[in-house]
Write an enzyme that holds these catalytic residues in place. Structure first.
Site, PDB file in Angstrom:
ATOM      1  N   CYS A   1     -83.228  16.879  30.732  1.00 20.42           N
ATOM      2  CA  CYS A   1     -83.525  14.952  30.493  1.00 20.42           C
ATOM      3  C   CYS A   1     -84.776  15.509  29.347  1.00 20.42           C
ATOM      4  CB  CYS A   1     -83.974  14.694  31.711  1.00 20.42           C
ATOM      5  SG  CYS A   1     -83.285  14.463  33.026  1.00 20.42           S
TER       6      CYS A   1
ATOM      7  N   ARG B   1     -80.891  17.457  25.767  1.00 18.64           N
ATOM      8  CA  ARG B   1     -81.686  17.595  26.820  1.00 18.64           C
ATOM      9  C   ARG B   1     -80.431  17.207  27.626  1.00 18.64           C
ATOM     10  NH1 ARG B   1     -86.448  20.295  25.982  1.00 18.64           N
ATOM     11  NH2 ARG B   1     -87.270  19.890  28.414  1.00 18.64           N
TER      12      ARG B   1
ATOM     13  N   TRP C   1     -80.127  13.674  32.473  1.00 17.95           N
ATOM     14  CA  TRP C   1     -78.789  14.806  32.960  1.00 17.95           C
ATOM     15  C   TRP C   1     -78.939  14.758  34.133  1.00 17.95           C
ATOM     16  CZ3 TRP C   1     -79.470  19.683  36.072  1.00 17.95           C
ATOM     17  CH2 TRP C   1     -78.339  20.662  35.488  1.00 17.95           C
TER      18      TRP C   1
ATOM     19  N   ASN D   1     -89.448  13.787  33.820  1.00 19.05           N
ATOM     20  CA  ASN D   1     -88.184  15.564  33.500  1.00 19.05           C
ATOM     21  C   ASN D   1     -88.779  16.460  34.651  1.00 19.05           C
ATOM     22  OD1 ASN D   1     -88.279  18.274  30.894  1.00 19.05           O
ATOM     23  ND2 ASN D   1     -86.742  17.241  32.628  1.00 19.05           N
ATOM     24  N   GLY D   2     -87.413  16.383  35.112  1.00 16.04           N
ATOM     25  CA  GLY D   2     -87.926  17.839  36.346  1.00 16.04           C
ATOM     26  C   GLY D   2     -87.299  17.692  37.867  1.00 16.04           C
TER      27      GLY D   2
ATOM     28  N   GLU E   1     -69.587  36.478  26.309  1.00  9.32           N
ATOM     29  CA  GLU E   1     -70.073  35.282  25.984  1.00  9.32           C
ATOM     30  C   GLU E   1     -68.493  34.487  24.969  1.00  9.32           C
ATOM     31  OE1 GLU E   1     -71.976  33.334  25.199  1.00  9.32           O
ATOM     32  OE2 GLU E   1     -72.813  33.149  22.934  1.00  9.32           O
TER      33      GLU E   1
ATOM     34  N   LYS F   1     -68.199  30.686  25.641  1.00 12.08           N
ATOM     35  CA  LYS F   1     -68.033  29.038  24.661  1.00 12.08           C
ATOM     36  C   LYS F   1     -67.142  28.806  25.658  1.00 12.08           C
ATOM     37  CE  LYS F   1     -71.350  29.213  23.322  1.00 12.08           C
ATOM     38  NZ  LYS F   1     -72.184  29.885  23.465  1.00 12.08           N
TER      39      LYS F   1
ATOM     40  N   GLU G   1     -66.733  26.617  27.959  1.00 10.81           N
ATOM     41  CA  GLU G   1     -68.472  25.480  28.079  1.00 10.81           C
ATOM     42  C   GLU G   1     -67.966  23.860  26.476  1.00 10.81           C
ATOM     43  OE1 GLU G   1     -72.617  27.061  27.567  1.00 10.81           O
ATOM     44  OE2 GLU G   1     -71.576  27.508  25.984  1.00 10.81           O
TER      45      GLU G   1
ATOM     46  N   HIS H   1     -59.023  47.343  38.666  1.00 12.74           N
ATOM     47  CA  HIS H   1     -59.030  46.945  39.533  1.00 12.74           C
ATOM     48  C   HIS H   1     -59.058  45.359  40.413  1.00 12.74           C
ATOM     49  CE1 HIS H   1     -60.351  51.509  38.912  1.00 12.74           C
ATOM     50  NE2 HIS H   1     -60.777  50.867  37.544  1.00 12.74           N
TER      51      HIS H   1
ATOM     52  N   LYS I   1     -78.980  21.173  26.756  1.00 10.62           N
ATOM     53  CA  LYS I   1     -78.857  22.721  25.766  1.00 10.62           C
ATOM     54  C   LYS I   1     -80.467  23.028  26.465  1.00 10.62           C
ATOM     55  CE  LYS I   1     -79.017  24.565  21.231  1.00 10.62           C
ATOM     56  NZ  LYS I   1     -78.321  25.200  22.065  1.00 10.62           N
TER      57      LYS I   1
HETATM   58  C1  G6P Z   1     -77.949  26.261  28.924  1.00  8.19           C
HETATM   59  C2  G6P Z   1     -77.377  25.915  27.505  1.00  8.19           C
HETATM   60  C3  G6P Z   1     -76.852  27.842  27.340  1.00  8.19           C
HETATM   61  C4  G6P Z   1     -78.213  27.979  27.441  1.00  8.19           C
HETATM   62  C5  G6P Z   1     -79.524  28.873  27.938  1.00  8.19           C
HETATM   63  C6  G6P Z   1     -80.367  29.622  28.243  1.00  8.19           C
HETATM   64  O1  G6P Z   1     -77.454  26.636  30.033  1.00  8.19           O
HETATM   65  O2  G6P Z   1     -76.251  25.176  27.704  1.00  8.19           O
HETATM   66  O3  G6P Z   1     -76.587  27.439  26.023  1.00  8.19           O
HETATM   67  O4  G6P Z   1     -77.417  29.832  26.624  1.00  8.19           O
HETATM   68  O5  G6P Z   1     -79.097  27.149  28.677  1.00  8.19           O
HETATM   69  O6  G6P Z   1     -80.764  28.944  27.372  1.00  8.19           O
HETATM   70  P1  G6P Z   1     -82.110  29.165  26.548  1.00  8.19           P
HETATM   71  O7  G6P Z   1     -82.554  28.318  26.050  1.00  8.19           O
HETATM   72  O8  G6P Z   1     -83.528  29.871  27.516  1.00  8.19           O
HETATM   73  O9  G6P Z   1     -81.913  30.691  25.434  1.00  8.19           O
END
Ligand code: G6P
Length: 598
Positions: free
Chosen positions: A2, A26, A73, A97-98, A470, A474, A477, A493, A593
């Site tokens: 948030c 956020r 969020w 937030n929290g 990764e 992506k 996501e 395996h 994010k």
């Molecule tokens: C969230 C984001 C990801 C990011 C991760 C770690 O899950 O959606 O994109 O990689 O947090 O975030 P940071 O800011 O610690 O790299």
């Protein structure tokens, strides 16, 4: 997570709404504001993106000098209008937030005292508690102080009280918060980026310091302000708004990587890396979450290969709960784009408590992780707005690459010719990346095919396994296609059982010492009729019969920089798949994010 923001200024609603726009990364499942207007708290909320709130606000002429706002969020309670913040009780309105971990217990107590709750959030207990203590003739400060002693968990709070004086309070525990003094007003927010051009001076509050923002000043309740003032560059926030002609921030950020890497390769931060004594190190532990964790996984291969240092990597949410062994002469590196991820921050605090030397690798310079680590290296990626991380990843890798070279140099494990080769490879990086990006239409064609499937399996080997991971991350996501990644040798395996005509396999296939082994894995895929896609060296096509659209060519390049280059087609694949499927590229569902809750 948030995002929270508050302002005491003429027309306070404007900086709050602008700030919410910058905080949407956020969380974006609902938003709301409370404003003190004509001696009354008016609260307006809306489900969904901030635009819905703006539309509601455009229908009423609200003005006032004291305003708080929130973008959510969801943790506790569904993402609907009732659960949206601010939450109000009497003359107290709160954005949070929290997570208030003991909210059920507090709620029970408050209900017994006659309080009625509207939402299913943990946050709503906060205005009720404050209101309860105000009704016992406590002052505003006393009521807030008493209320927060009851709270367990993490919080950054913006509190608006309509009383004999109109004040906005801000307070935090284990959640990010900044307080700012501008020329035209006083502000509080989850991060400095949320603040507009008016905010030059930034304060970083300590846990449980109560700040009062009124029309004359910022007051640290019980004390006078005597803190270090960090200055932020106001241009950053203004620049954020623009996609610079791209369809999405993510697209802009992918194509920005060439310039960022050019800058990083010209700018030698070597002096900074030499502040670390790699020679004496016995072990490096790298801890991170999400995309940053995959950067850590690639870094491990470089440190081990070039500097012969033992490297352990861990996911931040696991690290401090598994009784990790912190040795003498250990460097613990914490990788975080935002510098605010709660799990990574908690892991950093744990490592510090065990006397490890800590280093933060962050994009946001004044973030909590940056401020708390013994050393901080920035990745200089600039603000990353797309929720799916792209440019931060390649910049993290670039810095790790340079650190690994410095480590190798200090440990005298590399001769001059090898060193020159690694440096030369790094200098070539942006130009090779440019060539890959110029082929983006080839990736559009591949994405068109891949996004017809519901599942995709990604394969890589060595330092490219984390790149395959990764790539899978992506894709899931932002396109919501289920994707998993494996080290290619693991196919036999287990995952091979999944292969049939409906399970496409995407392989990263460079020309190197493992090509023959990888070709065998590819044969195993083709023998099971699984649709095959390859991102790889031209020479692979001599061995494998593939249609044009099923192959994305990687230009020839030195082995060392392969991970940084081969993530580009992965990012493009996710971007184009999401675009073709009509998904919201920058704000995928359920994600945020910066994850500031455990
Ligand atoms: C969230 C984001 C990801 C990011 C991760 C770690 O899950 O959606 O994109 O990689 O947090 O975030 P940071 O800011 O610690 O790299």
């Amino acid at each position: 997570m948030c995002g929270i923001i508050g302002a005491v200024a003429e027309s306070a609603i404007k900086p709050v709404l602008d700030g919410l726009g910058r905080l949407e990364y956020r969380g974006y499942d609902s938003s709301g504001i409370s404003i003190l207007s004509n001696n009354e708290i008016q609260t307006i909320k809306a489900r969904g993106k901030l635009n819905n709130l703006k539309q509601r606000l455009s229908m009423q002429a609200l003005e006032g000098k004291c305003c708080i706002g929130h973008t959510r969020w969801a943790t506790h309670g569904k993402p609907n209008e009732t659960n949206a913040h601010p939450h109000q009780c009497g003359q107290v309105s709160v954005v949070h937030n929290g997570i208030i971990e003991n909210y059920l217990e507090l709620k029970r107590k408050l209900v017994q005292w006659g309080h009625h709750f509207n939402s299913s959030t943990d946050s709503e207990v906060v205005p009720h508690l404050i209101n309860h203590y105000l009704s016992q003739q406590m002052t505003q400060e006393e009521a807030i102080e008493k209320a927060i002693t009851q709270l367990k968990g993490s919080y950054a709070l913006g509190i608006l009280i309509n009383g004999s004086s109109n004040n906005l309070y801000a307070i935090k525990q284990d959640s990010p918060l900044v307080i700012s003094q501008g020329n035209n007003g006083f502000y509080m927010a989850s991060d400095a980026m949320a603040l507009g051009a008016d905010s030059a001076k930034i304060y970083y509050p300590k846990d449980n310091e109560i700040f009062q923002l009124n029309s004359h000043e910022i007051k640290l309740c019980g004390n006078s302000i005597n803190k270090k003032i960090h200055y932020i560059n106001n241009q950053n926030s203004a620049k954020l708004i623009s996609k610079e002609g791209h369809n999405s921030f993510m697209e802009k950020e992918i194509f920005e990587q060439v310039d960022l890497l050019k800058r990083l390769s010209v700018n030698s931060h070597a002096n900074k890396y030499s502040t670390i004594n790699f020679k004496e190190l016995k072990k490096i532990t790298i801890i991170a979450c999400g995309t940053s964790y995959y950067a850590a996984s690639v870094a491990k291969t470089w440190f081990e290969k070039y500097a012969h240092i033992l490297v352990e990597i861990d996911i931040a949410s696991e690290y401090r709960y598994r009784s990790p062994i912190v040795t003498d002469n250990e460097l613990a590196i914490f990788v975080s784009q935002s510098g605010e991820t709660a799990d990574t921050l908690a892991a950093l605090r744990y490592a510090k408590s065990k006397k490890a030397q800590t280093l933060a690798l962050v994009n946001v310079a004044n973030s909590t992780i940056a401020r708390e680590a013994n050393f901080t290296f920035e990745i200089y990626a600039g603000p990353e707005i797309g929720v799916a991380s792209t440019k931060a990843f390649s910049c993290q890798l670039a810095i790790f690459y340079k650190m690994a070279i410095e480590a190798a140099k200090q440990r005298e494990l590399i001769n001059n010719a090898e060193l020159k080769q690694l440096i030369f490879s790094f200098a070539q990086l942006p130009y090779i990346m440019e060539k890959v990006l110029q082929r983006c239409t080839d990736m559009k064609a591949m994405a068109k095919k891949i996004c017809k499937y519901s599942n995709v399996l990604f394969l890589g080997r060595g330092a490219l396994t984390p790149i395959a991971q990764e790539g899978a991350l992506k894709l899931k996501e932002i396109s919501y296609i289920h994707a998993e990644a494996y080290a290619a040798g693991e196919l036999k395996h287990g995952p091979i059982a999944l292969l049939d005509e409906q399970m496409p396999v995407l392989v990263i296939a460079p020309k190197n010492n493992l090509t023959d082994k990888l070709l065998s894995n590819i044969q195993e895929v083709q023998a099971r009729n699984a649709p095959l896609f390859i991102i790889g060296d031209k020479s692979i096509r001599e061995y494998i019969n593939l249609q044009e659209d099923d192959f994305f060519e990687l230009p020839p390049m030195p082995e060392a920089i392969l991970p940084i280059i081969s993530v580009i087609p992965m990012q493009l694949l996710a971007l184009y798949s999401a675009q073709i499927l009509g998904k919201n590229v920058d704000q995928p569902r359920n994600l945020a994010k910066s994850v500031t809750v455990e």
